[in-house]
Design a protein around this motif. Structure first.
Motif, PDB file in Angstrom:
ATOM      1  N   SER A 127       0.827  -1.214   0.000  1.00  0.00           N
ATOM      2  CA  SER A 127       0.000   0.000   0.000  1.00  0.00           C
ATOM      3  C   SER A 127       0.855   1.255   0.000  1.00  0.00           C
ATOM      4  N   PHE A 128       2.161   1.089   0.014  1.00  0.00           N
ATOM      5  CA  PHE A 128       3.041   2.234   0.240  1.00  0.00           C
ATOM      6  C   PHE A 128       3.941   2.491  -0.965  1.00  0.00           C
ATOM      7  N   TRP A 129       3.296   2.751  -2.105  1.00  0.00           N
ATOM      8  CA  TRP A 129       4.043   3.104  -3.303  1.00  0.00           C
ATOM      9  C   TRP A 129       4.627   4.515  -3.160  1.00  0.00           C
ATOM     10  N   SER A 130       5.675   4.767  -3.934  1.00  0.00           N
ATOM     11  CA  SER A 130       6.217   6.121  -3.972  1.00  0.00           C
ATOM     12  C   SER A 130       5.285   7.041  -4.746  1.00  0.00           C
ATOM     13  N   SER A 131       5.470   8.344  -4.558  1.00  0.00           N
ATOM     14  CA  SER A 131       4.749   9.331  -5.341  1.00  0.00           C
ATOM     15  C   SER A 131       4.964   9.065  -6.824  1.00  0.00           C
ATOM     16  N   SER A 132       3.960   9.326  -7.639  1.00  0.00           N
ATOM     17  CA  SER A 132       4.060   9.097  -9.089  1.00  0.00           C
ATOM     18  C   SER A 132       4.803  10.213  -9.804  1.00  0.00           C
ATOM     19  N   SER A 133       5.330  11.200  -9.061  1.00  0.00           N
ATOM     20  CA  SER A 133       5.942  12.366  -9.695  1.00  0.00           C
ATOM     21  C   SER A 133       7.072  11.984 -10.644  1.00  0.00           C
ATOM     22  N   ARG A 134       7.982  11.097 -10.206  1.00  0.00           N
ATOM     23  CA  ARG A 134       9.103  10.718 -11.064  1.00  0.00           C
ATOM     24  C   ARG A 134       8.629   9.934 -12.279  1.00  0.00           C
ATOM     25  N   PHE A 135       7.724   8.969 -12.058  1.00  0.00           N
ATOM     26  CA  PHE A 135       7.227   8.181 -13.187  1.00  0.00           C
ATOM     27  C   PHE A 135       6.501   9.056 -14.203  1.00  0.00           C
ATOM     28  N   ASP A 136       5.679   9.979 -13.723  1.00  0.00           N
ATOM     29  CA  ASP A 136       4.934  10.846 -14.645  1.00  0.00           C
ATOM     30  C   ASP A 136       5.883  11.666 -15.512  1.00  0.00           C
ATOM     31  N   ARG A 137       6.973  12.129 -14.921  1.00  0.00           N
ATOM     32  CA  ARG A 137       7.943  12.901 -15.690  1.00  0.00           C
ATOM     33  C   ARG A 137       8.673  12.020 -16.703  1.00  0.00           C
ATOM     34  N   ILE A 138       9.055  10.804 -16.292  1.00  0.00           N
ATOM     35  CA  ILE A 138       9.704   9.869 -17.219  1.00  0.00           C
ATOM     36  C   ILE A 138       8.786   9.580 -18.394  1.00  0.00           C
ATOM     37  N   ARG A 139       7.526   9.281 -18.105  1.00  0.00           N
ATOM     38  CA  ARG A 139       6.568   8.993 -19.181  1.00  0.00           C
ATOM     39  C   ARG A 139       6.440  10.173 -20.123  1.00  0.00           C
ATOM     40  N   SER A 140       6.343  11.376 -19.566  1.00  0.00           N
ATOM     41  CA  SER A 140       6.203  12.569 -20.392  1.00  0.00           C
ATOM     42  C   SER A 140       7.396  12.734 -21.327  1.00  0.00           C
ATOM     43  N   LEU A 141       8.601  12.546 -20.817  1.00  0.00           N
ATOM     44  CA  LEU A 141       9.794  12.739 -21.650  1.00  0.00           C
ATOM     45  C   LEU A 141       9.940  11.641 -22.688  1.00  0.00           C
ATOM     46  N   LEU A 142       9.576  10.415 -22.352  1.00  0.00           N
ATOM     47  CA  LEU A 142       9.644   9.341 -23.337  1.00  0.00           C
ATOM     48  C   LEU A 142       8.657   9.583 -24.477  1.00  0.00           C
ATOM     49  N   VAL A 143       7.457  10.047 -24.141  1.00  0.00           N
ATOM     50  CA  VAL A 143       6.459  10.332 -25.179  1.00  0.00           C
ATOM     51  C   VAL A 143       6.905  11.501 -26.039  1.00  0.00           C
ATOM     52  N   GLN A 144       7.460  12.539 -25.401  1.00  0.00           N
ATOM     53  CA  GLN A 144       7.937  13.699 -26.154  1.00  0.00           C
ATOM     54  C   GLN A 144       9.100  13.356 -27.070  1.00  0.00           C
ATOM     55  N   GLY A 145       9.840  12.297 -26.748  1.00  0.00           N
ATOM     56  CA  GLY A 145      11.041  11.960 -27.510  1.00  0.00           C
ATOM     57  C   GLY A 145      10.780  11.448 -28.902  1.00  0.00           C
ATOM     58  N   GLY A 146       9.537  11.122 -29.231  1.00  0.00           N
ATOM     59  CA  GLY A 146       9.211  10.651 -30.573  1.00  0.00           C
ATOM     60  C   GLY A 146       9.810   9.292 -30.857  1.00  0.00           C
ATOM     61  N   ASP A 147      10.336   9.118 -32.075  1.00  0.00           N
ATOM     62  CA  ASP A 147      10.835   7.809 -32.483  1.00  0.00           C
ATOM     63  C   ASP A 147      12.335   7.815 -32.768  1.00  0.00           C
ATOM     64  N   SER A 148      13.060   8.753 -32.158  1.00  0.00           N
ATOM     65  CA  SER A 148      14.497   8.828 -32.425  1.00  0.00           C
ATOM     66  C   SER A 148      15.311   9.012 -31.138  1.00  0.00           C
ATOM     67  N   LEU A 149      14.871   8.387 -30.057  1.00  0.00           N
ATOM     68  CA  LEU A 149      15.564   8.511 -28.785  1.00  0.00           C
ATOM     69  C   LEU A 149      16.995   7.980 -28.896  1.00  0.00           C
ATOM     70  N   ALA A 150      17.909   8.676 -28.225  1.00  0.00           N
ATOM     71  CA  ALA A 150      19.315   8.303 -28.269  1.00  0.00           C
ATOM     72  C   ALA A 150      19.906   8.293 -26.866  1.00  0.00           C
TER      73      ALA A 150
ATOM     74  N   HIS B  39       5.576  17.154  -8.854  1.00  0.00           N
ATOM     75  CA  HIS B  39       5.034  17.385  -7.513  1.00  0.00           C
ATOM     76  C   HIS B  39       5.060  18.868  -7.170  1.00  0.00           C
ATOM     77  N   ALA B  40       6.184  19.538  -7.421  1.00  0.00           N
ATOM     78  CA  ALA B  40       6.284  20.973  -7.148  1.00  0.00           C
ATOM     79  C   ALA B  40       5.293  21.762  -7.984  1.00  0.00           C
ATOM     80  N   ARG B  41       5.125  21.357  -9.224  1.00  0.00           N
ATOM     81  CA  ARG B  41       4.145  22.037 -10.084  1.00  0.00           C
ATOM     82  C   ARG B  41       2.736  21.909  -9.507  1.00  0.00           C
ATOM     83  N   ASP B  42       2.376  20.706  -9.059  1.00  0.00           N
ATOM     84  CA  ASP B  42       1.029  20.493  -8.530  1.00  0.00           C
ATOM     85  C   ASP B  42       0.796  21.310  -7.259  1.00  0.00           C
TER      86      ASP B  42
END
Length: 806
Positions: free
Chosen positions: A513-536, A551-554
């Motif tokens: 029941s004690f997962w970490s805040s989703s702040s880091r995962f949400d940022r990782i997901r956002s950057l991976l999606v923004q990276g398109g199809d040419s990540l390096a 988290h700070a933004r929220d």
């Protein structure tokens, strides 16, 4: 007269010579010999060890026994003091070497039972894997035998000699690591204490979505305070002693498939978050066995690559935050205190004998101490901690932890190290039981995957104290491996984990029941999606060093309207000018970062401390994710509520207190409030940091501060950014936990990877490799770690040859 002067001059020269010789023997003589030819008993063929410019060894051997012998040798060569501390931890032997102040630590460590469990695992380990551990231990002991007078300074300061290494020490080290990863029980202890310390209405007000921690059995509130809180206090002291005092342990890892990378092959990144000390937790190494390669991060004492790559695949790990520990209330027989109630459901009571193990704790310069550890069928009795003979009411508390079960994680990692296919890799995973981990994977064939590994108990109402006498409260086995969450080659083309929840609410099993805040995962997901199809590779490096905080933004978006209504106040107006123009990045020059973090802590004090009481509040904020998740939830609910748990006045008062704090501590000019002036990191050695505070001499303290430690350094990031810079709310804002290593692997070219340690390879403070990676780590730069002989020609090499004795 001249004769007298000559006499005193001679004496001065002799004294100076003795001092210089002592300095040389203590500090410089122990430097490891990287460029030499040695003979050793226990190997059959020559092993070559090349070291690159950062001291990373590349071992070349023609048989497995000699390869692991050489790995033990180089581990000891660079980290023998660190390994000695792990031996004393495994066996609970600190008092034997350091005196009576460490008796309570030894008693605690022996209750945890690392060496006892290791002995059981060793007996069940396959013969070929036993041989690996035996060869490794022989290498460690060969180095120690050859260098009795060339040991690191810590041995001279403590008066300790190396302890002979055994295979069981390597196994116990895997359990020590598992216990370090085990933090969910802290949360259960704290939440249970809060529920008993606060009235029901107040608890419900502040923990509307908290797990059900109702303590149903008689006397459970007293048991919570009298057993688990002292147990937790001892755990905190132990972690501070060993330099692992970060109040959570986690990691980031993500893998992108070839469909979204520029090379068409997977990319994998990993950066485990652990306590930061000197030397680093990890030790990098490259092993070459008859042309087959495996490289990556090891823990000195264990002969396996824990995160790394071979000629086909790469892998990394994150902590799943598993709830794998339970506490059982045990009722003793009313007439026989050496028996306990094992079963009383729907039939006559069944009593069993308490098993008592008696052993001697040797104590340096003092008398031996008789130590007793009692066991029920559920595990060791932890309510005996602090010499308590038991709790009032004839009750005991025992602990069941999956880490006390025999399982062979070293064997699994050994298999993964040399696996040559996705199918072989998959076949090894069901046998990895402790700790609960996520393994992220990519291979040359283009596969990417995430698997949850571990034993996760099946039980009812998992957050309660359990009744030792009730079969209903027993563990009902473990979640089957094929029912654990996993992802293979998803359509999205990427997989990531940052200790966040992995399954939806329909998942039929309980993991934690004690997962970490989703702040880091949400940022990782956002950057991976923004990276398109040419990540390096460079994109992944930038991501690992990303300091943006969702988290700070929220939090900022929630409080800005409240602050705007009080903009006539000068302090509030100043805060608004920073927060309105902030990009939510915890850069070193960010004044808004300091304002928000101090505000958030003041808000916690103003809304929670009075309701909880000081003692309960201190326990609550020790685990950062509890106050962070709770305060954010309360803020979100308060905005839309007519009866908010957090009022606008509390927000405004907390911000004004934050501004006053910054003015008093950093200066009245707002440009002085930069994050780097508040958020710093000092790398300190385990043991000596605490020993110097416990009455060591002035010389030892000076050596600890000026020779063994490094820092303080201003650092960016914070607890909820990808580049984690976590600090304790109990001692803000000194960073205690962060990326212990950063690794990026491009599966299109498995002859190299990119990595950086937090400090350096060596554990010797006189070696240039003790701290030579700190500047890289602080600046977000990487080393190229060659995985193949051809790449080593790019570096100046030191070569150690280990030959058989004639």
């Amino acid at each position: 007269m001249k004769s007298v002067l000559k006499f005193f001059l001679l004496i001065a020269i002799l004294i100076t010579g003795f001092v210089l010789m002592a300095v040389y023997l203590t500090f410089f003589n122990p430097r490891p010999g990287y460029n030499k030819d040695v003979q050793a008993e226990g190997i059959r063929s020559e092993v070559t060890v090349h070291r690159d410019d950062y001291g990373v060894p590349h071992l070349f051997a023609c048989n497995e026994d000699d390869l692991y012998f050489a790995l033990g040798y180089v581990h000891a060569q660079d980290r023998i003091w660190q390994m000695t501390l792990s031996q004393m931890t495994a066996e609970g032997r600190f008092a034997e070497f350091l005196g009576e102040n460490f008796i309570s630590l030894d008693q605690y460590l022996r209750v945890l039972g690392f060496q006892k469990t290791a002995a059981t695992i060793w007996q069940e380990m396959p013969a070929d894997q036993q041989k690996v551990l035996e060869s490794y231990a022989a290498g460690v002991n060969a180095f120690a035998a050859q260098n009795k007078n060339r040991l690191p300074i810590e041995f001279a300061l403590s008066g300790i000699r190396p302890i002979p290494w055994t295979p069981r020490h390597s196994i116990a080290l895997s359990r020590i690591f598992a216990w370090e990863m085990n933090t969910s029980w802290w949360s259960k202890a704290v939440m249970g204490h809060l529920q008993t310390a606060m009235d029901p209405g107040t608890f419900e007000k502040f923990f509307l979505q908290a797990p059900d921690t109702t303590l149903t059995q008689s006397g459970a509130d007293r048991i919570m305070d009298e057993s688990l809180l002292p147990f937790l206090a001892q755990e905190n002291q132990m972690r501070e002693f060993f330099g692992t005092s970060g109040n959570a342990v986690g990691s980031n890892a993500w893998v992108a498939g070839g469909s979204i990378t520029g090379s068409g092959f997977p990319l994998l990144a990993g950066d485990p978050h652990l306590g930061l000390s000197m030397p680093a937790k990890w030790y990098e190494v490259h092993l070459n066995l008859n042309g087959n390669n495996v490289s990556g991060a090891t823990i000195p004492g264990a002969p396996v690559i824990i995160m790394g790559q071979n000629d086909f695949m790469s892998w990394s790990l994150t902590n799943i935050m598993a709830d794998d520990t339970d506490f059982f209330v045990e009722k003793r027989h009313p007439d026989d205190p050496e028996r306990y109630l094992a079963d009383s459901l729907d039939h006559a009571p069944v009593y069993e004998d308490i098993v008592t193990v008696r052993e001697i704790i040797k104590v340096r310069d003092s008398e031996e101490v008789l130590n007793e550890i009692r066991y029920t069928e559920n595990g060791p009795v932890i309510s005996d901690i602090h010499h308590k003979p038991g709790l009032p009411g004839n009750e005991l508390v025992s602990m069941r932890w999956t880490g006390h079960d025999a399982s062979n994680e070293l064997g699994v990692l050994y298999g993964i190290n040399w696996a040559g296919s996705f199918e072989e890799f998959q076949g090894l995973l069901p046998d990895f039981k402790v700790p609960g981990m996520n393994i992220l994977y990519g291979d040359y064939s283009g596969n990417i995957a995430l698997y949850v590994l571990g034993n996760f108990p099946q039980r009812t109402n998992p957050l309660n104290f359990r009744r030792g006498w009730s079969p209903d409260d027993d563990w009902q086995g473990y979640i089957p491996f094929d029912r654990l969450p996993h992802t293979v080659n998803p359509d999205a083309g990427w997989i990531a984990n940052a200790n966040n929840k992995l399954h939806d609410d329909d998942y039929p099993y309980y993991i934690t029941s004690f997962w970490s805040s989703s702040s880091r995962f949400d940022r990782i997901r956002s950057l991976l999606v923004q990276g398109g199809d040419s990540l390096a590779v460079f994109d992944f490096m930038e991501m690992q060093n990303d300091i943006y905080s969702e988290h700070a933004r929220d939090v900022t978006e929630l409080i800005l309207p409240i602050l705007a209504e009080a903009a006539n106040d000068e302090q509030i107006r100043t805060a608004l000018s920073y927060l309105n123009n902030w990009d939510f990045k915890y850069a070193k020059n960010a004044g808004a970062a300091s304002i928000l973090d101090v505000f958030f802590m003041k808000l916690g004090e103003n809304t929670l401390k009075d309701e909880m009481g000081s003692q309960a509040y201190e326990s609550f904020v020790h685990l950062e994710y509890l106050p962070v998740n709770t305060l954010l939830q309360l803020l979100e609910e308060s905005v839309a509520s007519t009866k908010p748990a957090i009022t606008n006045d509390e927000v405004l008062n907390s911000m004004k207190e934050a501004m006053t704090f910054l003015e008093d501590s950093l200066g009245t000019q707002s440009y002085e409030w930069r994050w780097e002036n508040l958020h710093t990191l000092t790398f300190k050695p385990p043991f000596f940091n605490q020993a110097s505070d416990a009455g060591a001499g002035k010389t030892s303290r000076l050596i600890m501060k000026n020779i063994l430690s490094r820092g303080p350094y201003p650092v960016s990031g914070h607890g909820m950014s990808i580049n984690t810079g976590q600090y304790s709310w109990g001692e803000p804002f000194t960073m205690t936990l962060g990326p212990s290593i950063r690794r990026v692997v491009d599966l299109s070219d498995l002859q190299k990877s990119y990595s950086v340690l937090s400090t350096g390879q060596s554990g010797n403070p006189i070696s240039r490799h003790y701290d030579d990676q700190i500047p890289l780590w602080l600046e977000g730069r990487y080393r190229t770690f060659y995985h193949h002989q051809d790449g080593l020609s790019n570096y100046r090499q030191n070569t150690l040859i280990i030959r058989p004795q004639p």
